[in-house]
Design a protein around this motif. Structure first.
Motif, PDB file in Angstrom:
ATOM      1  N   LEU A 119      -3.936  11.477   0.649  1.00 46.10           N
ATOM      2  CA  LEU A 119      -3.403  12.051  -0.595  1.00 46.10           C
ATOM      3  C   LEU A 119      -4.435  11.985  -1.712  1.00 46.10           C
ATOM      4  O   LEU A 119      -4.619  12.958  -2.462  1.00 46.10           O
ATOM      5  N   VAL A 120      -5.117  10.846  -1.839  1.00 45.02           N
ATOM      6  CA  VAL A 120      -6.105  10.681  -2.905  1.00 45.02           C
ATOM      7  C   VAL A 120      -7.274  11.646  -2.708  1.00 45.02           C
ATOM      8  O   VAL A 120      -7.715  12.299  -3.670  1.00 45.02           O
ATOM      9  N   ALA A 121      -7.780  11.745  -1.481  1.00 43.69           N
ATOM     10  CA  ALA A 121      -8.899  12.654  -1.227  1.00 43.69           C
ATOM     11  C   ALA A 121      -8.504  14.095  -1.508  1.00 43.69           C
ATOM     12  O   ALA A 121      -9.292  14.871  -2.073  1.00 43.69           O
ATOM     13  N   SER A 122      -7.277  14.474  -1.149  1.00 46.32           N
ATOM     14  CA  SER A 122      -6.812  15.846  -1.377  1.00 46.32           C
ATOM     15  C   SER A 122      -6.667  16.134  -2.865  1.00 46.32           C
ATOM     16  O   SER A 122      -7.089  17.191  -3.355  1.00 46.32           O
ATOM     17  N   ALA A 123      -6.058  15.202  -3.608  1.00 45.11           N
ATOM     18  CA  ALA A 123      -5.909  15.396  -5.052  1.00 45.11           C
ATOM     19  C   ALA A 123      -7.273  15.403  -5.740  1.00 45.11           C
ATOM     20  O   ALA A 123      -7.509  16.191  -6.673  1.00 45.11           O
ATOM     21  N   ALA A 124      -8.179  14.547  -5.276  1.00 45.58           N
ATOM     22  CA  ALA A 124      -9.514  14.492  -5.873  1.00 45.58           C
ATOM     23  C   ALA A 124     -10.275  15.791  -5.639  1.00 45.58           C
ATOM     24  O   ALA A 124     -11.036  16.245  -6.509  1.00 45.58           O
ATOM     25  N   PRO A 163      -1.652  13.848   8.190  1.00 44.91           N
ATOM     26  CA  PRO A 163      -2.017  14.900   7.222  1.00 44.91           C
ATOM     27  C   PRO A 163      -1.159  16.155   7.363  1.00 44.91           C
ATOM     28  O   PRO A 163      -0.779  16.766   6.348  1.00 44.91           O
ATOM     29  N   SER A 164      -0.845  16.543   8.591  1.00 43.09           N
ATOM     30  CA  SER A 164       0.004  17.721   8.792  1.00 43.09           C
ATOM     31  C   SER A 164       1.400  17.490   8.232  1.00 43.09           C
ATOM     32  O   SER A 164       1.983  18.372   7.588  1.00 43.09           O
ATOM     33  N   TYR A 165       1.948  16.309   8.456  1.00 43.43           N
ATOM     34  CA  TYR A 165       3.279  16.008   7.932  1.00 43.43           C
ATOM     35  C   TYR A 165       3.295  15.974   6.412  1.00 43.43           C
ATOM     36  O   TYR A 165       4.277  16.381   5.777  1.00 43.43           O
ATOM     37  N   LEU A 166       2.208  15.506   5.810  1.00 43.27           N
ATOM     38  CA  LEU A 166       2.131  15.528   4.343  1.00 43.27           C
ATOM     39  C   LEU A 166       2.170  16.965   3.830  1.00 43.27           C
ATOM     40  O   LEU A 166       2.833  17.263   2.828  1.00 43.27           O
ATOM     41  N   GLY A 167       1.446  17.856   4.490  1.00 36.92           N
ATOM     42  CA  GLY A 167       1.479  19.265   4.095  1.00 36.92           C
ATOM     43  C   GLY A 167       2.863  19.860   4.224  1.00 36.92           C
ATOM     44  O   GLY A 167       3.311  20.631   3.354  1.00 36.92           O
ATOM     45  N   ILE A 168       3.570  19.501   5.290  1.00 33.24           N
ATOM     46  CA  ILE A 168       4.938  19.992   5.477  1.00 33.24           C
ATOM     47  C   ILE A 168       5.851  19.481   4.370  1.00 33.24           C
ATOM     48  O   ILE A 168       6.674  20.232   3.820  1.00 33.24           O
ATOM     49  N   ILE A 203       0.834  -1.206   0.000  1.00 27.30           N
ATOM     50  CA  ILE A 203       0.000   0.000   0.000  1.00 27.30           C
ATOM     51  C   ILE A 203       0.865   1.252   0.000  1.00 27.30           C
ATOM     52  O   ILE A 203       0.554   2.238  -0.683  1.00 27.30           O
ATOM     53  N   SER A 204       1.984   1.215   0.734  1.00 25.62           N
ATOM     54  CA  SER A 204       2.837   2.413   0.836  1.00 25.62           C
ATOM     55  C   SER A 204       3.428   2.808  -0.514  1.00 25.62           C
ATOM     56  O   SER A 204       3.769   3.978  -0.721  1.00 25.62           O
ATOM     57  N   LEU A 205       3.557   1.860  -1.440  1.00 28.56           N
ATOM     58  CA  LEU A 205       4.068   2.203  -2.770  1.00 28.56           C
ATOM     59  C   LEU A 205       3.110   3.125  -3.513  1.00 28.56           C
ATOM     60  O   LEU A 205       3.526   3.891  -4.394  1.00 28.56           O
ATOM     61  N   LEU A 206       1.835   3.071  -3.158  1.00 31.45           N
ATOM     62  CA  LEU A 206       0.862   3.966  -3.786  1.00 31.45           C
ATOM     63  C   LEU A 206       1.061   5.413  -3.363  1.00 31.45           C
ATOM     64  O   LEU A 206       0.520   6.324  -3.992  1.00 31.45           O
ATOM     65  N   ILE A 207       1.820   5.630  -2.296  1.00 34.17           N
ATOM     66  CA  ILE A 207       2.111   6.998  -1.869  1.00 34.17           C
ATOM     67  C   ILE A 207       2.812   7.765  -2.981  1.00 34.17           C
ATOM     68  O   ILE A 207       2.562   8.966  -3.173  1.00 34.17           O
TER      69      ILE A 207
END
Length: 536
Positions: free
Chosen positions: A178-183, A382-387, A125-129
């Motif tokens: 990530l998917v929800a944010s991109a969508a 989610p916060s770390y992804l934004g950073i 699953i992490s490869l989908l990141i």
């Protein structure tokens, strides 16, 4: 940027591709080496179909059983289906929505029940990141170059690699966030019903992965409201985009209502399972404080203290680790500032909403009423992804300016130190997040050295979960005697050594006073006692 459609230099392409290859490899190496710890043992309990109540009632009966007998609560029971997995979560851990647990049960049914197989789902699953990060960067920045740099940072992140090797839902939560944010960004760009339908579907997956996805949805709502011109005190009339967002969110929340009702009906279980996060920590005065944890946790996104771990008593260890945390904090602060200064609100507003919604929702209760919610790194994904998005933008943009050499060094240091930490971690049995149960491997080694050992424990505190974890460390010849508080064991003859694991005060008192045994602490670990002699 010189060219937004490609990476500008051969060395940079080589660095990114090499980092992606190594990051992928490090997600799969030594999957069975780290301790299968308390939380993961409960993952296996859920996919077995047994509830914790059934496990304690059946296993903690005072009879002597083997390690393999206890392992049945870690293996899939063919008589129980995925509905039993969902039921166990609903009754005992409703704070964990069921999507990941259903997926891992299906995975185990198809590929086997070893630790390597169970954890490999998270690694896959992490490869989908990587593609999801690239997609989000295309939607947000319209820049493939930023997408490639962001993927490299994700690939080298010890934080993401750690959770890619753990049998929990956090890699899946990263992907669905990530998917929800991109969508969302795609729906705002296309303005079509299909786009908003895709966003609603992605939000449902996100919600059914982790409960804090509610905060991600709120952050998305704040972002859309700001785009539509909402200002505090000036009123707000939703336009087409806001209306479409509200309809899509209403649909996703409507589909999530069954689990919200489950949480509401079993809120006492949620409080019981998560009550430890409300234990207060001082803000800044003392050895263990909120600010200290915030400060050091931030560096986990890009590297960790292992790279400067010269030994616990070495005089340079702590100063070097402080310097590392200061550097990462400075880089993060500058990247967010640079993003806000050089991009329009529709870009920096999204990144800030992704960072702020979760961070503020966890930090404010800690400051107001006390607690340590904001110091649990996995809660802040989610916060770390934004950073990481902000840093990827700053690095990629600055690579095309006069300070190109400095930012080349920064990128190389971030990726190489991150990969180094991942390599060190892959050969470490206890991770930084395994403080809970870190003594279990030591206890298991002591027990396994005995010729015919018996391990006694009771059902107090977290002992049921620790015993499940220990079944992955103890030899098959070890015998176990599990009792429910306040019952005392009737110890049979025929064992070369008898150990007591993490006994409650009542079990200690019963063994030494009522049964007249003498307990001797085992020097190698603070969770194990040896029954030495019988006092007569």
């Amino acid at each position: 940027m010189k060219k937004k459609d490609e990476l500008p230099w051969n060395w940079l392409r080589l660095l990114v591709v090499s980092t992606l290859v190594l990051g992928t490899f490090l997600r799969f190496i030594n999957l069975d080496h780290k301790m299968y710890w308390y939380d993961e043992a409960y993952t296996s309990l859920r996919i077995s179909g047994y509830t914790e109540a059934e496990y304690i009632q059946q296993a903690f009966n005072g009879r002597t059983v083997s390690v393999s007998d206890l392992r049945k609560y870690q293996d899939v029971n063919p008589e129980k289906g995925w509905f039993d997995t969902v039921k166990g979560l609903a009754l005992e851990e409703p704070q964990h929505p069921p999507l990941y647990f259903v997926l891992v049960r299906l995975w185990v049914q198809g590929f086997g029940n070893s630790v390597t197989v169970i954890r490999s789902l998270s690694a896959v699953i992490s490869l989908l990141i990587f593609p999801c990060t690239y997609w989000l960067c295309l939607e947000l920045f319209q820049s493939p170059a930023i997408g490639w740099i962001a993927m490299a940072l994700m690939a080298a992140s010890p934080f993401h690699v750690l959770y890619a090797q753990e049998a929990r839902e956090y890699s899946l939560w990263t992907v669905t966030t990530l998917v929800a944010s991109a969508a969302l960004l795609r729906a705002l760009r296309l303005k079509t019903g299909l786009g908003w339908g895709a966003y609603a579907a992605a939000s449902v997956l996100n919600l059914y992965t982790f409960l804090f996805s509610m905060l991600v949805t709120i952050g998305h709502g704040v972002y859309v409201a700001v785009l539509e011109g909402f200002r505090p005190g000036k009123g707000f009339r939703p336009g087409k985009r806001a209306t479409a967002y509200l309809l899509a969110t209403a649909a996703s929340l409507g589909l999530f209502v069954p689990w919200l009702l489950t949480v509401a009906l079993n809120v006492s279980q949620v409080e019981n399972r998560t009550g430890w996060v409300t234990q207060p920590l001082p803000l800044w005065s003392g050895e263990d404080t909120l600010m200290r944890r915030w400060f050091f946790n931030l560096s986990l996104v890009f590297t960790n203290q292992d790279v400067f771990n010269f030994g616990p008593d070495h005089p340079l260890t702590f100063p070097a680790q402080v310097m590392l945390a200061v550097s990462i904090t400075a880089l993060t602060g500058y990247s967010i500032y640079f993003l806000c200064r050089t991009t329009p609100p529709q870009i920096w507003g999204f990144v800030l909403s992704l960072i702020g919604a979760t961070a503020l929702a966890l930090t404010l209760p800690d400051l107001i009423s006390g607690g340590q919610r904001s110091t649990i790194p996995r809660y802040l994904i989610p916060s770390y992804l934004g950073i990481q998005l902000a840093v990827a933008y700053a690095v990629t943009t600055q690579l095309t300016h006069s300070r190109q050499r400095i930012w080349r060094v920064i990128l190389v240091v971030l990726t190489s130190s991150g990969l180094l930490c991942c390599a060190i971690s892959s050969y470490t049995q206890i991770g930084w997040h395994n403080a809970f149960g870190a003594e279990n491997p030591k206890a298991a080694r002591v027990v396994n050295r005995a010729e015919r050992p018996l391990v006694i424990t009771d059902s107090s505190d977290q002992n049921p979960g620790h015993m499940l974890s220990l079944t992955h460390l103890l030899d098959a010849r070890v015998q176990l005697q599990l009792v429910r508080e306040p019952n005392l064991p009737q110890i049979p003859d025929g064992f070369s050594e008898v150990f007591v694991f993490s006994p409650s005060d009542s079990l200690k008192a019963g063994l030494t006073q009522a049964l007249d045994y003498q307990l001797q602490p085992v020097a190698e670990t603070n969770t194990l006692w040896r029954i030495e002699t019988v006092r007569r």
